[in-house]
Design a protein around this motif. Structure first.
Motif, mmCIF file in Angstrom:
data_model
loop_
_atom_site.group_PDB
_atom_site.id
_atom_site.type_symbol
_atom_site.label_atom_id
_atom_site.label_comp_id
_atom_site.label_asym_id
_atom_site.label_seq_id
_atom_site.Cartn_x
_atom_site.Cartn_y
_atom_site.Cartn_z
ATOM 1 N N LYS A 3 0.736 -1.187 0.148
ATOM 2 C CA LYS A 3 -0.069 0.214 0.015
ATOM 3 C C LYS A 3 0.980 1.179 -0.040
ATOM 4 C CE LYS A 3 -2.935 2.594 3.150
ATOM 5 N NZ LYS A 3 -3.584 2.469 4.417
ATOM 6 N N TYR A 19 1.142 4.145 -2.902
ATOM 7 C CA TYR A 19 1.095 5.757 -2.575
ATOM 8 C C TYR A 19 2.452 6.557 -2.942
ATOM 9 C CZ TYR A 19 -3.224 4.807 0.389
ATOM 10 O OH TYR A 19 -4.351 4.411 0.547
ATOM 11 N N GLN A 69 -3.691 7.693 -9.486
ATOM 12 C CA GLN A 69 -4.792 7.456 -8.324
ATOM 13 C C GLN A 69 -4.088 6.154 -7.768
ATOM 14 O OE1 GLN A 69 -8.196 5.050 -9.963
ATOM 15 N NE2 GLN A 69 -9.529 6.389 -9.149
ATOM 16 N N ALA A 70 -4.149 5.910 -6.581
ATOM 17 C CA ALA A 70 -3.497 4.703 -6.063
ATOM 18 C C ALA A 70 -4.452 4.301 -4.707
ATOM 19 C CB ALA A 70 -2.128 4.971 -5.331
ATOM 20 N N PHE A 71 -4.672 3.032 -4.794
ATOM 21 C CA PHE A 71 -5.590 2.412 -3.925
ATOM 22 C C PHE A 71 -5.432 0.994 -3.367
ATOM 23 C CE2 PHE A 71 -8.387 0.489 -6.792
ATOM 24 C CZ PHE A 71 -8.102 1.249 -7.949
ATOM 25 N N TYR A 97 -8.604 -3.628 0.069
ATOM 26 C CA TYR A 97 -8.775 -4.288 1.392
ATOM 27 C C TYR A 97 -9.778 -5.351 1.521
ATOM 28 C CZ TYR A 97 -6.848 0.180 3.295
ATOM 29 O OH TYR A 97 -5.772 1.288 3.556
ATOM 30 N N GLU A 139 -7.689 -7.303 7.135
ATOM 31 C CA GLU A 139 -6.360 -6.540 7.180
ATOM 32 C C GLU A 139 -5.674 -7.651 8.133
ATOM 33 O OE1 GLU A 139 -8.796 -3.397 7.775
ATOM 34 O OE2 GLU A 139 -7.307 -2.071 6.781
ATOM 35 N N GLN A 189 7.178 10.869 1.719
ATOM 36 C CA GLN A 189 5.954 10.175 2.345
ATOM 37 C C GLN A 189 6.382 9.489 3.702
ATOM 38 O OE1 GLN A 189 3.180 9.778 1.656
ATOM 39 N NE2 GLN A 189 2.099 7.853 2.385
ATOM 40 N N ILE A 207 -17.405 -3.784 5.950
ATOM 41 C CA ILE A 207 -16.688 -2.357 5.929
ATOM 42 C C ILE A 207 -16.675 -1.588 4.813
ATOM 43 C CG2 ILE A 207 -15.228 -3.043 7.921
ATOM 44 C CD1 ILE A 207 -12.819 -3.388 6.005
ATOM 45 N N HIS A 208 -17.179 -2.138 3.599
ATOM 46 C CA HIS A 208 -16.690 -1.601 2.242
ATOM 47 C C HIS A 208 -18.092 -0.591 1.698
ATOM 48 C CE1 HIS A 208 -12.957 -3.305 1.264
ATOM 49 N NE2 HIS A 208 -13.637 -4.431 2.110
ATOM 50 N N PHE A 268 -13.661 3.653 1.167
ATOM 51 C CA PHE A 268 -12.402 2.957 0.515
ATOM 52 C C PHE A 268 -12.095 3.340 -0.923
ATOM 53 C CE2 PHE A 268 -13.146 0.128 3.971
ATOM 54 C CZ PHE A 268 -11.799 -0.054 4.584
ATOM 55 N N HIS A 322 -10.003 5.769 0.987
ATOM 56 C CA HIS A 322 -8.503 5.299 1.167
ATOM 57 C C HIS A 322 -7.878 5.390 -0.604
ATOM 58 C CE1 HIS A 322 -10.025 3.878 4.788
ATOM 59 N NE2 HIS A 322 -8.778 3.679 4.875
ATOM 60 N N SER A 323 -8.084 6.139 -1.456
ATOM 61 C CA SER A 323 -7.678 6.203 -2.668
ATOM 62 C C SER A 323 -6.826 7.710 -2.559
ATOM 63 C CB SER A 323 -8.562 6.574 -3.639
ATOM 64 O OG SER A 323 -8.143 6.866 -4.954
ATOM 65 N N TYR A 324 -5.577 7.340 -3.204
ATOM 66 C CA TYR A 324 -4.588 8.704 -3.230
ATOM 67 C C TYR A 324 -4.759 9.160 -4.461
ATOM 68 C CZ TYR A 324 -0.939 9.481 -0.084
ATOM 69 O OH TYR A 324 -0.009 10.147 1.092
ATOM 70 N N GLU A 325 -4.996 10.665 -4.502
ATOM 71 C CA GLU A 325 -5.186 11.235 -5.828
ATOM 72 C C GLU A 325 -4.842 12.767 -5.536
ATOM 73 O OE1 GLU A 325 -9.254 9.697 -5.666
ATOM 74 O OE2 GLU A 325 -10.037 11.579 -6.024
ATOM 75 N N LEU A 326 -4.733 13.431 -6.826
ATOM 76 C CA LEU A 326 -4.519 14.710 -6.650
ATOM 77 C C LEU A 326 -5.510 15.448 -6.207
ATOM 78 C CD1 LEU A 326 -2.106 14.825 -9.767
ATOM 79 C CD2 LEU A 326 -1.327 15.363 -7.746
#
Lengths: 190, 106, 393
Positions: A18, A22, A36-38, A41, A44, A163, C117-118, C170, C174-178
């Motif tokens: 993960k 990122y 876009q990174a995700f 899940y 866990e 990071q 949880i989604h 999520f 939980h997504s990384y974006e600009l």
């Protein structure tokens, strides 16, 4: 048409797939890409196989689903080659980078789909050497820089600083920089 | 009823947003005398002015002046006849008597 | 000037909360919104905000504390998901009835059971009648931008209602974006200082809030509350425009993608709209008159505005990421078709239920929906208005 690169990381819970996805997104964003990174899940659990995804494009990214046909697959742990189908959804010419002590020729036989550009690097040995612990995720970014234009070694290093810089001691951070450079040098391309 | 509550026939456009009542403390306007079936009567000669009845009354219906209740009686607009004053009186000098009001007021 | 930086959706929301600098946050963390509370609590501990952070023992207490703090006169925010929102249910109605402008971020997640949880929208849909305004963001940028607008809308004198700002668990959280993060001062100027209406701490002007309210006045109070929502809808439009004038990103009640001449229209909320945009673009290249109606403002439900953009459609599919068990159709479809019918528009319409508990929704699934629409446009209203997709038979 937009130029879209999709990356899939295979790892085990706790190996940093993960974080690596990122960091890759940050590095690619620094180079001007949309990102876009995700992670995917599930429950866990440390050690359980997991996937994480990155999309890198020259146009805004609107898709909101798991990556199905990645151009790049990165495998953080070669024991996953047995339990996971790491070539799932791959198309001809996709790049597969595996953290392993074996050669590309030895690994190729273990893949379900073989029409890929296979790269290997012993990121575990590199991380043990430099960082002193088995943390293969950052060196894998160095290996990726060798075979793709979505990230450079310097970009990956800068992104790791960004990071993880506040979390790691300076000498550990520096070791990560070395690990990235070494993986870039040592990656074997079949 | 005074102007401290809505008129009986107030329409929805007259309501204050949020259902607020524009002034505070308007429960004072509301007589609960009709809720009682018994009412308290204090024997002022036996009373020692301990003020327990005043402290415990849930409706502020025990009159007090200068730290004394003797001779002041009860606020029979707000007493609900619950009998707590009688129950807590250490001298047993408050009795709950039949009827919502003392006989002479009926 | 804003700076585009990579941020996880949850961190974008926490950053927005830091910039808003509310007086009170009383929150109880729950997946997938935990990181918002965690990050914001750190901002409080580090002294980056003046907020009084109240650690509470449940979401019921969280929303009780928030409602009370708002009644006292504070600018109040809160964060939750799924079961947490469900536990707030009793208080949600009270917040809205008392006209307290609390702003709540809801990171959408499926309700139990079984435990999941989604992402789906069953949590927000369950709260749809509580009297809160509900905005749905498609991505982290919208979740960030929506929060400032939520505060501005909620606090307007002609609104004074609580607002939920929703984003998909999520998928966005939980997504990384600009995300274009705007300047602190510019945002604080834009949101402006809070002028509470009739705060209870104004001891010189006492009044009674939340009294017993029986058959003699309760319905007048509810009728009066009903009248607040048309104004609130106008406020959503105006604040969306005002945000655009300052920061360059305008918002409205909905986003129309290729709707002008669209014959086959899909309607969706949240992150799925993004996937739909890609599909609509592909179909347009193939000559299909496809369109997307992305609804941003579910409450107040903009019925006439929806009718206006849908009246030319030959077939409509409404995508619900929630089921309404026992109902004939799912919430977004029911309300949309009710709006169309009551305005005399009777296009064939299909209700798609999808994505419950985080089930993937892929471009090919949306293409399949458009294929269904092609058939319905020819054959007319299907005998069963509801179709579940992405589910194993």
């Amino acid at each position: 048409m937009a130029k879209l690169t999709e990356v899939r990381w295979h790892g085990r819970g706790g190996q940093g797939a993960k974080t690596a996805s990122y960091v890759l997104a940050i590095a690619s964003a620094e180079q001007g890409w949309e990102v876009q990174a995700f992670p995917e899940y599930g429950a866990e659990r440390r050690g359980a196989p997991m996937r994480s995804y990155v999309r890198i494009s020259d146009a805004p990214i609107r898709l909101r689903c798991a990556v199905q046909h990645p151009q790049i697959v990165i495998v953080l742990d070669d024991s996953l080659l047995k339990s996971e189908n790491v070539t799932d959804g791959l198309e001809e010419g996709a790049v597969v980078i595996v953290n392993t002590s074996e050669s590309p020729e030895e690994v190729r036989g273990k893949l379900d789909y073989q029409d890929v550009k296979l790269c290997t690097v012993d990121a575990t040995a590199i991380s043990l050497d430099t960082i002193g612990r088995n943390i293969p995720n950052t060196p894998m970014l160095g290996a990726l820089a060798k075979v793709s234009d979505v990230v450079t070694v310097e970009g990956a290093q800068e992104a790791v600083r960004k990071q993880l810089g506040t979390h790691l001691r300076p000498e550990v951070l520096e070791a990560n920089m070395q690990a990235i450079s070494r993986a870039y040098e040592e990656v074997q391309v079949a | 009823m005074s102007d401290r509550v809505y008129a009986k026939d107030a329409g929805w456009k007259d309501m204050v947003a949020g259902g607020y009542i524009p002034q505070a403390g308007n429960a004072e306007e509301y007589s609960v005398a009709g809720w009682r079936i018994v009412h308290p009567v204090r024997d002022d000669d036996a009373c020692i002015d301990c003020l327990f009845c005043w402290v415990y009354c849930p409706d502020n219906a025990v009159y007090v002046e200068n730290e004394s209740v003797i001779g002041l009686g009860f606020d029979l607009e707000h007493c609900k006849g619950c009998g707590i004053c009688a129950a807590v009186c250490p001298k047993d000098c408050i009795k709950m008597e039949e009827g919502s009001m003392p006989a002479e007021d009926e | 000037m804003g700076v585009r930086q990579p941020l996880e959706g949850n961190n974008a929301v926490a950053e927005a909360m830091r910039q808003i600098n509310p007086d009170v946050v009383a929150a109880y963390p729950i997946t997938p919104s935990t990181e918002i509370v965690q990050t914001f609590a750190k901002f409080v501990a580090d002294g980056l905000v003046d907020t009084n952070f109240v650690a509470v023992e449940s979401e019921h207490s969280a929303m009780s504390a928030c409602t009370a703090a708002a009644a006292a006169g504070g600018r109040v925010m809160n964060v939750t998901s799924a079961n947490g929102l469900a536990l707030m249910w009793e208080i949600l109605y009270i917040t809205a009835s008392l006209r307290q402008p609390v702003v709540l971020t809801v990171v959408n997640r499926a309700l139990s059971g079984n435990i999941n949880i989604h992402c789906d929208h069953s949590d927000a849909m369950g709260a749809r009648d509580a009297g809160w305004l509900q905005l749905f963001g498609e991505d982290a940028q919208e979740a960030y931008d929506n929060l400032f607008q939520a505060v501005a809308i909620a606090e307007r004198e002609d609104v004074r209602l609580p607002v939920m700002s929703c984003l998909d668990g999520f998928l966005v959280s939980h997504s990384y974006e600009l995300v274009e993060v705007e300047d602190d001062d510019a945002l604080r100027d834009w949101v402006g200082p809070y002028k509470p209406r009739m705060p209870l701490l104004d001891i010189n002007n006492p009044y009674t809030m939340g009294p017993l309210d029986l058959w003699d006045y309760y319905i007048e109070h509810k009728r009066s509350q009903w009248d607040a929502y048309p104004d609130a809808k106008q406020a959503v439009i105006e604040e969306g425009q005002r945000f655009g004038e300052t920061f360059g990103r305008s918002y409205g009640l909905m986003e129309c993608v290729e709707l002008d001449d669209a014959e086959l229209v899909v309607m969706a909320m949240g992150s799925t709209a993004g996937t739909c945009k890609d599909v609509v673009a592909d179909l347009r290249e193939q000559g299909v008159k496809a369109g997307l109606l992305k609804l941003r403002c579910f409450r107040p439900f903009p019925a006439p505005e929806i009718v206006e953009v849908l009246k030319g459609a030959k077939a409509l599919a409404v995508l619900d990421r929630a089921a309404s068990f026992g109902a004939a159709t799912a919430p977004l479809f029911s309300e949309t078709v009710s709006a169309l019918y009551s305005h005399g528009v009777h296009a064939p319409a299909l209700n798609i239920i999808y994505g419950l508990g985080g089930r993937e929704i892929r471009p090919e699934d949306i293409v399949g929906v458009f294929d269904d629409l092609k058939a319905i446009a020819k054959s007319g209203q299907p005998s069963d208005p509801v179709k579940w997709i992405g589910v194993r038979e």
